[in-house]
Design a protein around this motif. Structure first.
Motif: not given
Length: 149
Positions: A53-58
């Motif tokens: 699971l990737l999180t970028v800028d929330g």
């Protein structure tokens, strides 16, 4: 749409994925791992696989390093699924990201997991030029996840 697929070998299917899924199923996340559950596009049965699971800028994303595999096809048909970590289940909807918008997501994914999945990106890494990331974008589906529960 690209037909790019890198099928996993015996070790990945029978040892690595099972070990990660077992740990994740008991609440132990390995670098952001979750168990993705999505309904099969033909059978309607739940299908599961470990994912990063990737999180970028929330915002959360699922990226398919192996290409247009079964879970990506099922996700397109189902429009969402569940992300599981131990007894925690997040129900979500999924929106596929356009190829033109994937460059920063591919870069972030490779920065985090290149050691694990870099071989699936044909020599492109987190420090590669944007043009190289754009070139491989059609080969790697990306879904923006919106948790609904």
């Amino acid at each position: 749409m690209s037909s790019h697929v890198k099928k996993p070998g015996w070790f990945t299917v029978n040892v690595f994925n099972r070990a990660v899924a077992w740990l994740t199923g008991r609440g132990i996340s390995i670098w952001g791992s979750r168990v993705l559950a999505v309904r099969g596009r033909k059978s309607g049965q739940w299908r599961t696989t470990p994912v990063n699971l990737l999180t970028v800028d929330g915002q959360q994303y699922l990226l398919a390093p192996r290409g247009h595999v079964q879970w990506t096809r099922n996700m397109r048909a189902a429009g969402g699924g569940e992300l599981r970590l131990g007894s925690s289940v997040d129900v979500f909807t999924a929106t596929e990201v356009a190829d033109d918008d994937k460059v920063p997501l591919l870069r972030a994914y490779l920065k985090r997991w290149k050691a694990e999945v870099g071989v699936f990106f044909n020599g492109v890494g987190p420090d590669s030029p944007d043009e190289d990331l754009r070139r491989i974008a059609p080969d790697h589906p990306v879904f923006r996840i919106t948790v609904t529960n």
